[in-house]
Design an enzyme around this catalytic site. Structure first.
Site, PDB file in Angstrom:
ATOM      1  CG  HIS A   1      13.620  99.986  -0.125  1.00  0.00           C
ATOM      2  ND1 HIS A   1      14.428 100.041  -1.242  1.00  0.00           N
ATOM      3  CD2 HIS A   1      14.136  99.022   0.672  1.00  0.00           C
ATOM      4  CE1 HIS A   1      15.392  99.151  -1.102  1.00  0.00           C
ATOM      5  NE2 HIS A   1      15.246  98.524   0.037  1.00  0.00           N
TER       6      HIS A   1
ATOM      7  NE  ARG B   1      27.476  95.882   5.975  1.00  0.00           N
ATOM      8  CZ  ARG B   1      26.249  96.124   5.502  1.00  0.00           C
ATOM      9  NH1 ARG B   1      26.014  97.192   4.758  1.00  0.00           N
ATOM     10  NH2 ARG B   1      25.269  95.307   5.780  1.00  0.00           N
TER      11      ARG B   1
END
Ligand code: URA
Ligand code: CA
Length: 434
Positions: free
Chosen positions: A82, A168
């Protein structure tokens, strides 16, 4: 359990229990806990942080909020990679075939991109016929047979993370290392890998601009992974300038082909060999990093890595003849050279702004609904530290528009030339294994 008590507990800097974290994540996912209470909690987390145990609990609660991919029918240790995201990051296209060529099973679930250039799937669509809409069963068969396959995002993975991330985003609580680390790791773990190699970018073009922050994020993710039973390590790599030369979809596929042939940009090649060595080592296909790197080097030199790319593309319907003949991919109608206005040394190539220039040409999506022009983009002719003479090309612009004045202006503003000699930036800033 009352949500208000948990907010108060975190506000006062105390540790939440596993049951309390599960209560919050499940309640938020099913809608029984409202946005305003979760906003207050994430703000308390922003200021008070989370312990190592809380981070692991939050990650697993988000993993368990939705589907998890079952890769148990694939033989061997499945290693996923990743990247925290950068500009012109072609590593996935290179690493997949490269590590598969030495026997590491790559079962990749991939998405479309938003921003600078496309995601891995968009890039692969520059290969005529290639598709990722395959059944799970076929996906698993392909990985067992060829060691590599890519499937589009399917199922309901980590719905809690999706909802929390959106919240968020509008409550100024994205920039919290425990929350970022749990968010990223929950998605990787739900995608089923046994081991995870993280490429944490640092510098102007990265999510984390400073080395200290990047290192802290890397450590947080590595600890979460290891605490929940997935062997995890991180490489911290430079994103003060774009990686490699190409930024754009077909252009990056071409760059990946060059790299698999051993003729790619030095920085991209080195990063792929570093990340790849760790993947091979974690997959137990080599007993040391040196041996892993030697195997990867050999796969490039003897052509097996390039052959693996052909097999991978044709197994999913793609025209593998583009590997020997990249001009069969979509080509831009016009090319322009961005000529240096003075002599000197390249001092700065502001990665995210250069990425935006590629997006203006159509190489990336400004919104989820935009369509991508696979042919267009930029190829850097110089990198930081290179000497340049007035009139020499800094960048080749591949465009389907006849007028690229806006793109040129943006590039001139963000590629800075100095009269002083400049050192090339360090590519690998560190490796974190525990
Ligand atoms: N990327 C993610 O997936 N999650 C975050 O919280 C930040 C960046
Ligand atoms: Ca690149």
């Amino acid at each position: 359990m009352r949500m208000v008590d948990l907010i108060e507990k975190k506000r006062d800097g105390l540790e939440l229990s596993t049951e309390e974290i599960t209560f919050v994540v499940n309640g938020y996912t099913d809608g029984s806990i409202p946005d305003y209470q979760v906003s207050a909690l994430t703000m308390a987390i922003y200021f008070k942080g989370m312990t190592e145990k809380e981070r692991a609990d939050l990650t697993m609660a988000m993993v368990e909020s939705g589907d998890q991919i079952d890769l148990s029918k694939i033989e061997g240790i499945k290693v996923d990679k990743h990247s925290t995201g950068g500009v012109g990051d072609t590593t996935t296209l290179v690493l997949g075939p490269l590590v598969a060529a030495v026997g590491v099973p790559i079962a990749k679930m991939s998405g479309r991109g938003l921003g600078h250039t496309g995601g891995t799937i968009d890039k692969l669509e520059a290969v005529k016929g290639f598709h990722v809409e395959i059944e799970n069963e076929e996906f698993i068969e392909l990985v067992n047979k060829n060691k590599i396959a890519v499937i589009g995002q399917s199922g309901n993975l980590t719905p809690a993370d999706k909802k929390l991330y959106a919240l968020r985003d509008v409550t100024a609580t994205v920039d919290s290392i425990p929350l970022i680390a749990s968010s990223i790791m929950s998605k990787k773990i739900a995608a089923g890998a046994d081991a995870i190699v993280l490429d944490v970018k640092t510098g102007a073009g990265a999510f984390m601009k400073t080395l200290d922050d990047s290192r802290e994020l890397a450590k947080a993710m590595v600890r979460i992974g290891n605490n929940v039973g997935r062997r995890t390590m991180a490489v911290i790599s430079d994103m003060s300038q774009p990686l490699g030369y190409a930024i754009g979809n077909a252009l990056e596929v071409k760059e990946a082909i060059d790299t698999l042939k051993g003729e790619g940009p030095e920085d991209l090649t080195e990063l792929c060999l570093t990340l790849g060595s760790h993947m091979v080592y974690l997959a137990e296909k080599a007993s040391s990093l040196e041996e892993a790197r030697h195997k990867l080097d050999t796969a490039i030199k003897d052509g097996t890595a390039l052959e693996k790319l052909k097999v991978f593309l044709s197994s999913q319907g793609g025209d593998a003849s583009i590997v020997d003949n990249p001009s069969k991919m979509p080509q831009a109608k016009y090319t322009f050279e961005l000529e240096a206005k003075e002599d000197g040394y390249i001092a700065e190539i502001v990665a995210d702004e250069v990425g935006t220039a590629a997006m203006i040409l159509g190489a990336g999506r400004a919104t989820k609904e935009s369509t991508i022009d696979l042919a267009v983009g930029l190829v850097l002719r110089k990198k930081i530290g290179d000497q340049v003479k007035q009139g020499e090309s800094l960048v080749t612009i591949y465009s389907n528009f006849e007028n690229v004045d806006e793109v040129k202006e943006k590039l001139y503003e963000n590629i800075k030339i100095s009269s002083q000699k400049i050192d090339a930036p360090i590519l690998i800033h560190g490796e974190i294994t525990e």
